[in-house]
Structure formats: structure tokens, C-alpha cells
Design a protein around this motif. Structure first.
Motif, PDB file in Angstrom:
ATOM      1  N   SER A 133       0.829  -1.218   0.000  1.00  0.00           N
ATOM      2  CA  SER A 133       0.000   0.000   0.000  1.00  0.00           C
ATOM      3  C   SER A 133       0.860   1.264   0.000  1.00  0.00           C
ATOM      4  O   SER A 133       0.322   2.374   0.061  1.00  0.00           O
ATOM      5  CB  SER A 133      -0.917  -0.020   1.231  1.00  0.00           C
ATOM      6  N   ALA A 134       2.203   1.098  -0.093  1.00  0.00           N
ATOM      7  CA  ALA A 134       3.111   2.242   0.110  1.00  0.00           C
ATOM      8  C   ALA A 134       2.811   3.446  -0.791  1.00  0.00           C
ATOM      9  O   ALA A 134       2.856   4.585  -0.340  1.00  0.00           O
ATOM     10  CB  ALA A 134       4.558   1.786  -0.102  1.00  0.00           C
ATOM     11  N   PHE A 135       2.509   3.216  -2.063  1.00  0.00           N
ATOM     12  CA  PHE A 135       2.382   4.338  -3.008  1.00  0.00           C
ATOM     13  C   PHE A 135       0.988   4.470  -3.615  1.00  0.00           C
ATOM     14  O   PHE A 135       0.779   5.282  -4.509  1.00  0.00           O
ATOM     15  CB  PHE A 135       3.390   4.153  -4.164  1.00  0.00           C
ATOM     16  N   ARG A 136       0.058   3.648  -3.138  1.00  0.00           N
ATOM     17  CA  ARG A 136      -1.233   3.588  -3.839  1.00  0.00           C
ATOM     18  C   ARG A 136      -1.948   4.940  -3.916  1.00  0.00           C
ATOM     19  O   ARG A 136      -2.581   5.251  -4.916  1.00  0.00           O
ATOM     20  CB  ARG A 136      -2.158   2.576  -3.157  1.00  0.00           C
ATOM     21  N   MET A 137      -1.861   5.706  -2.828  1.00  0.00           N
ATOM     22  CA  MET A 137      -2.606   6.966  -2.829  1.00  0.00           C
ATOM     23  C   MET A 137      -1.741   8.154  -3.205  1.00  0.00           C
ATOM     24  O   MET A 137      -2.191   9.295  -3.134  1.00  0.00           O
ATOM     25  CB  MET A 137      -3.270   7.170  -1.450  1.00  0.00           C
ATOM     26  N   ASN A 170      -5.203  -2.814  -3.598  1.00  0.00           N
ATOM     27  CA  ASN A 170      -5.438  -3.823  -2.574  1.00  0.00           C
ATOM     28  C   ASN A 170      -6.247  -4.983  -3.174  1.00  0.00           C
ATOM     29  O   ASN A 170      -7.096  -4.773  -4.040  1.00  0.00           O
ATOM     30  CB  ASN A 170      -6.203  -3.174  -1.412  1.00  0.00           C
ATOM     31  N   CYS A 171      -5.988  -6.187  -2.681  1.00  0.00           N
ATOM     32  CA  CYS A 171      -6.625  -7.370  -3.268  1.00  0.00           C
ATOM     33  C   CYS A 171      -8.156  -7.306  -3.242  1.00  0.00           C
ATOM     34  O   CYS A 171      -8.815  -7.638  -4.235  1.00  0.00           O
ATOM     35  CB  CYS A 171      -6.132  -8.634  -2.567  1.00  0.00           C
ATOM     36  N   SER A 172      -8.724  -6.842  -2.142  1.00  0.00           N
ATOM     37  CA  SER A 172     -10.203  -6.790  -2.056  1.00  0.00           C
ATOM     38  C   SER A 172     -10.759  -5.775  -3.035  1.00  0.00           C
ATOM     39  O   SER A 172     -11.839  -5.976  -3.618  1.00  0.00           O
ATOM     40  CB  SER A 172     -10.655  -6.387  -0.647  1.00  0.00           C
ATOM     41  N   THR A 173     -10.020  -4.692  -3.233  1.00  0.00           N
ATOM     42  CA  THR A 173     -10.478  -3.664  -4.181  1.00  0.00           C
ATOM     43  C   THR A 173     -10.462  -4.232  -5.594  1.00  0.00           C
ATOM     44  O   THR A 173     -11.417  -4.047  -6.367  1.00  0.00           O
ATOM     45  CB  THR A 173      -9.557  -2.421  -4.110  1.00  0.00           C
ATOM     46  N   ILE A 174      -9.371  -4.930  -5.954  1.00  0.00           N
ATOM     47  CA  ILE A 174      -9.274  -5.484  -7.314  1.00  0.00           C
ATOM     48  C   ILE A 174     -10.445  -6.424  -7.574  1.00  0.00           C
ATOM     49  O   ILE A 174     -11.146  -6.320  -8.596  1.00  0.00           O
ATOM     50  CB  ILE A 174      -7.937  -6.246  -7.511  1.00  0.00           C
ATOM     51  N   LYS A 255      -9.100   1.345   2.491  1.00  0.00           N
ATOM     52  CA  LYS A 255      -8.441   1.137   1.181  1.00  0.00           C
ATOM     53  C   LYS A 255      -9.499   0.999   0.096  1.00  0.00           C
ATOM     54  O   LYS A 255      -9.388   1.558  -0.987  1.00  0.00           O
ATOM     55  CB  LYS A 255      -7.567  -0.129   1.221  1.00  0.00           C
ATOM     56  N   MET A 256     -10.533   0.234   0.398  1.00  0.00           N
ATOM     57  CA  MET A 256     -11.616   0.021  -0.575  1.00  0.00           C
ATOM     58  C   MET A 256     -12.259   1.369  -0.936  1.00  0.00           C
ATOM     59  O   MET A 256     -12.520   1.659  -2.114  1.00  0.00           O
ATOM     60  CB  MET A 256     -12.657  -0.916   0.056  1.00  0.00           C
ATOM     61  N   VAL A 257     -12.491   2.199   0.069  1.00  0.00           N
ATOM     62  CA  VAL A 257     -13.141   3.498  -0.153  1.00  0.00           C
ATOM     63  C   VAL A 257     -12.252   4.390  -1.031  1.00  0.00           C
ATOM     64  O   VAL A 257     -12.684   4.904  -2.071  1.00  0.00           O
ATOM     65  CB  VAL A 257     -13.386   4.201   1.217  1.00  0.00           C
ATOM     66  N   LYS A 258     -10.990   4.547  -0.613  1.00  0.00           N
ATOM     67  CA  LYS A 258     -10.120   5.518  -1.297  1.00  0.00           C
ATOM     68  C   LYS A 258      -9.633   5.014  -2.659  1.00  0.00           C
ATOM     69  O   LYS A 258      -9.557   5.767  -3.625  1.00  0.00           O
ATOM     70  CB  LYS A 258      -8.901   5.818  -0.417  1.00  0.00           C
ATOM     71  N   GLU A 259      -9.284   3.734  -2.713  1.00  0.00           N
ATOM     72  CA  GLU A 259      -8.741   3.204  -3.972  1.00  0.00           C
ATOM     73  C   GLU A 259      -9.806   3.188  -5.074  1.00  0.00           C
ATOM     74  O   GLU A 259      -9.520   3.455  -6.230  1.00  0.00           O
ATOM     75  CB  GLU A 259      -8.161   1.804  -3.755  1.00  0.00           C
ATOM     76  N   ASN A 265     -11.513   7.270 -10.942  1.00  0.00           N
ATOM     77  CA  ASN A 265     -11.370   8.713 -11.148  1.00  0.00           C
ATOM     78  C   ASN A 265     -12.704   9.408 -10.867  1.00  0.00           C
ATOM     79  O   ASN A 265     -13.198  10.207 -11.661  1.00  0.00           O
ATOM     80  CB  ASN A 265     -10.881   8.987 -12.582  1.00  0.00           C
ATOM     81  N   ASP A 266     -13.274   9.067  -9.735  1.00  0.00           N
ATOM     82  CA  ASP A 266     -14.602   9.570  -9.359  1.00  0.00           C
ATOM     83  C   ASP A 266     -14.585   9.895  -7.863  1.00  0.00           C
ATOM     84  O   ASP A 266     -14.745   9.004  -7.029  1.00  0.00           O
ATOM     85  CB  ASP A 266     -15.653   8.483  -9.687  1.00  0.00           C
TER      86      ASP A 266
END
Ligand SMILES: NC(=O)c1ccc[n+]([C@@H]2O[C@H](COP(=O)([O-])OP(=O)(O)OC[C@H]3O[C@@H](n4cnc5c(N)ncnc54)[C@H](OP(=O)(O)O)[C@@H]3O)[C@@H](O)[C@H]2O)c1
Length: 376
Positions: A133-137, A170-174, A255-259, A265-266
């Protein structure tokens, strides 16, 4: 040199396998030759871990071309041997010097390692695909699911000498977005409510070992050994072990919310999640409730999902057969079922779906290798 004792889900290390119970999830060992003069030189960081081993499996399965491959892990594993596509490699300790001449590095050694070594590698001209998760956001770092937002990688190319960081979500997001995005494209998701049922594999090789050990201990009437998780995991479920934040959500849920917002892009899409660990060895399940801007009939949704890349529909109401973690283990596709109109929403503007995906594969290694393929 010591050879490494195999985590059970691997097919690459030399050494003897510990005795295994009936559950099997090992990828078959293949001897393929993807070594190619014209391919990139690659490095696998965290190669001894659950995701690292899956990287090798996926690279091999997809005949990913490579000129050379470096196997990197911690000092603990340095010197151990592993066999990959018929060749023997020695695991090297990851250091700042590891990336000279490396074109693509697949990272899965945890956030702190990525934070320390990712920028060093990129500085040296390596394109880093990072699983942590280091650079995701980080606004400058694309967060990519190839089936969903390949355009985010625009301008990143091999052979330019320019390094870059690319983040794997994150895996759950994918897993969630593989199913939700085709529907989102059709009817625009306004709100998404996700409940997850997450497997041991999501917490790494040691967590899988712990679930197996605890299951044996509990069945034999002994107290379970709790090292990775603070509480009994076998025959139990509990809220995800990620840290709980001041808003009451845990990090996995946020992570799910932000990713989702970044990948789609919404900024306005409303997402809420409850993430739960279940005593499943491998592959996550998720119940997803969707609210749309435009009406979307369940039959249309089923057709859309049947045609979505990387998605398979398992939705047999008569036989009461829907996706399960076991069915998707070691599989590339995300399975979707229980596709039904949400009765609580008027005008066909809501749907419930149930999604299962192998989170070491599509949720981590496969997604990262697909990103690497887009660079070729
Ligand atoms: N498991 C999943 O489904 C999943 C999904 C998406 C993302 N991820 C992310 O991928 C990363 C790894 O997860 P995992 O499940 O594969 O964990 P894991 O099974 O615990 O493996 C960790 C790997 O990191 C290596 N490592 C640890 N410390 C190191 C150091 N100082 N220098 C170099 N290598 C080091 C380990 O090497 P040694 O064997 O030498 O200790 C091992 O290869 C994490 O960031 C995780 O959040 C995991």
C-alpha cells in the motif's frame, strides 16, 4: 547453501515438502522456457513469500519473456536455492545495489521495504510494480487494474531508461472492481456497500500455516497457537486484523473506499465496507450492493458480466450454485453470482452481487504481471 523448506503453495523451491492435509492449492510445476534475449531483465522482490511465489507461477503460466530474473528476499533467505523454469537460482539479499540493469521489478515484501527500495529502484531506471500500500494513494503513482483503468499507465514505457512506480491496488479492491466496473460503465455506480470474507492467504504464507496448525490443534483438543492473529482463527471469524482508525473503519476498509475513487477517477462515488477474516485458506469472497444512477435490470447485468474480461458468471439459482473461494483458488478469473435486483431500491436502480477471487493471483501477482505485460 541451504535449500528452502517449501511453503506448501509453492512449486519452485528445492527441498522437501512438509506433510500436507487434503486441501490442495499448489500450482503445478511447469518447465517452460520464457528466457529470451529480447525480453526485459526482471527482479522479484519478496520471492519467498506467498505473493512472490505466485509471481513465479504466473510469469511461467503466461510465458512472460525475460532476459534474466533476480530472486530477492531478506537476509534470512539469502543463499537459498530455488528452481524456476528448469533453472536453479540463488536467492539474494535485497540491497540498494540490487537493481542495476533491472528493467522491471515486481515488489511484494511489505510496505516499509517498498518505501525504502522502490524509489531507489525507480531512480536507477527500473519500472517498479508494487503490491504494497506504500504508493497507492500517491497522486503521481498510477493505481492500475489492467481491465479497468489501463489508461492510468500512459507514458510509462520500457526502453526509455526512465524508471517509474506503478501500484497494484489492494486485493479486495481489485476483486470487487473487476465485477463492479463493467456495471459502473453501463449505469454509473453512485454508492457501493461491500462486506468481505477474507482468506488467510491475504495475510501471507505464515498466516496460512497458522490456520492449518490451529485447525489441527483445535481438532485435537489443544489450545490454538496464535502468532499472526491475536485471536483464534480456526473455526472462527473476526473483524479484519488491520488497524482500526479514529473513524471506526479499519485500514482495509478505507483502502476500498479511497482506492475505488482513485481507480474510477470519481471523487463522488460513495463506498462503505466491512472487512472480515474467515477461516478459508485461499481466495476472498465479497458481497457487494450497488446503487446506480440509471436503471439496470439483473438480466442486463448478467449479460454485461458474462462478456466482461477476467470475469466468469456462476449464477445457477436452480442448483443453488454460486461462486465459492475453493472454485476460484488458483484461477485467474473473478467469479460473480447471486446477481439479483435489490428489492430495497426503486426503479431497478440497485443490484446485489456476490464475488469470489483468488487474491494472491488476480488480487496480487496476476494483476502485477498483467501490468508488466502492458509495458512490453
Ligand atoms: N497475500 C496477499 O494476498 C497479498 C495481496 C496483495 C498484496 N499483498 C502485499 O504483498 C506483500 C507481501 O505479502 P505476502 O502475503 O507475500 O507476505 P509473506 O508471505 O509474508 O512474504 C513476505 C516476503 O517479503 C520478504 N521480506 C521480508 N522482509 C524483507 C526484507 N527486509 N528485505 C527483503 N525482503 C523481505 C520475505 O522474505 P523472507 O522469506 O526472506 O523473510 C518474503 O519473501 C505485502 O505488502 C502485502 O500487503 C499481499
Amino acid at each position: 547453501m541451504a535449500s528452502l523448506t517449501l511453503p506448501r503453495h509453492t512449486g519452485f523451491f528445492s527441498g522437501s515438502l512438509p506433510t500436507r492435509p487434503t486441501l490442495r492449492y499448489a500450482a503445478p510445476v511447469k518447465v517452460r522456457m520464457s528466457l529470451s534475449e529480447s525480453g526485459p531483465s526482471i527482479a522479484v522482490v519478496g520471492v519467498t513469500g506467498a505473493v512472490g511465489q505466485e509471481f513465479l507461477s504466473v510469469l511461467s503460466d503466461r510465458d512472460f519473456p525475460y532476459r534474466s530474473i533476480k530472486m530477492l528476499a531478506s537476509k534470512r533467505s539469502a543463499g537459498r536455492r530455488l528452481t524456476f523454469e528448469g533453472n536453479e537460482y540463488v536467492v539474494e539479499e535485497l540491497t540498494a545495489e540490487s537493481f542495476g540493469g533491472v528493467d522491471i521489478a515486481l515488489f511484494s515484501a511489505g510496505g516499509s521495504i517498498s518505501k525504502e527500495f522502490g524509489p531507489i529502484a525507480a531512480e536507477k531506471g527500473t519500472i517498479v510494480v508494487d503490491n504494497s500500500s506504500a504508493f497507492r494513494m500517491d497522486e503521481k503513482v498510477p493505481l492500475v487494474i489492467p481491465e479497468v483503468n489501463p489508461e492510468a499507465m500512459h507514458g510509462i514505457k520500457l526502453g526509455t531508461g526512465k524508471g517509474a512506480l506503478i501500484a497494484n491496488p489492494n486485493c479486495s479492491t481489485i476483486i470487487c472492481l473487476m465485477a463492479a466496473t463493467p456495471l459502473h460503465r453501463h449505469a454509473k455506480v453512485l454508492r457501493m456497500v461491500v462486506s468481505t470474507y477474507q482468506a488467510a492467504s491475504g495475510a501471507g504464507a505464515a498466516a496460512m500455516e497458522e490456520l492449518e496448525q490451529q485447525t489441527r490443534e483445535v481438532l485435537e483438543g489443544r489450545p490454538p497457537t496464535c502468532k499472526i492473529f491475536k485471536q483464534q482463527y480456526a473455526f472462527n471469524i473476526f473483524s479484519h486484523n488491520a488497524s482500526v482508525l479514529s473513524n471506526g473503519y479499519n485500514e482495509e476498509e478505507m483502502k476500498m473506499v479511497k482506492e475505488t475513487r482513485k481507480i474510477w477517477n470519481d471523487k463522488d462515488v460513495k463506498v462503505t465496507a466491512t472487512c472480515i477474516r474467515v477461516p478459508v485458506m485461499r481466495a476472498h469472497a465479497e458481497s457487494v450492493n450497488l446503487q446506480f444512477e440509471s436503471p439496470l435490470h439483473e438480466d442486463t447485468a448478467r449479460d454485461i458480466l458474462k462478456n466482461a474480461p477476467g470475469v466468469v458468471v456462476i449464477d445457477d439459482r436452480k442448483a443453488n450454485h454460486f461462486p465459492t473461494p475453493l472454485e476460484v483458488s488458483n484461477k485467474d478469473d473473478v467469479a460473480v453470482g447471486r446477481i439479483r435486483q435489490d428489492l430495497s431500491q426503486d426503479g431497478n436502480k440497485g443490484l446485489d452481487i456476490f464475488v469470489c477471487g483468488d487474491q494472491i493471483r488476480k488480487g496480487a501477482a496476476l494483476n502485477a504481471v498483467q501490468i508488466a505485460e502492458m509495458l512490453l
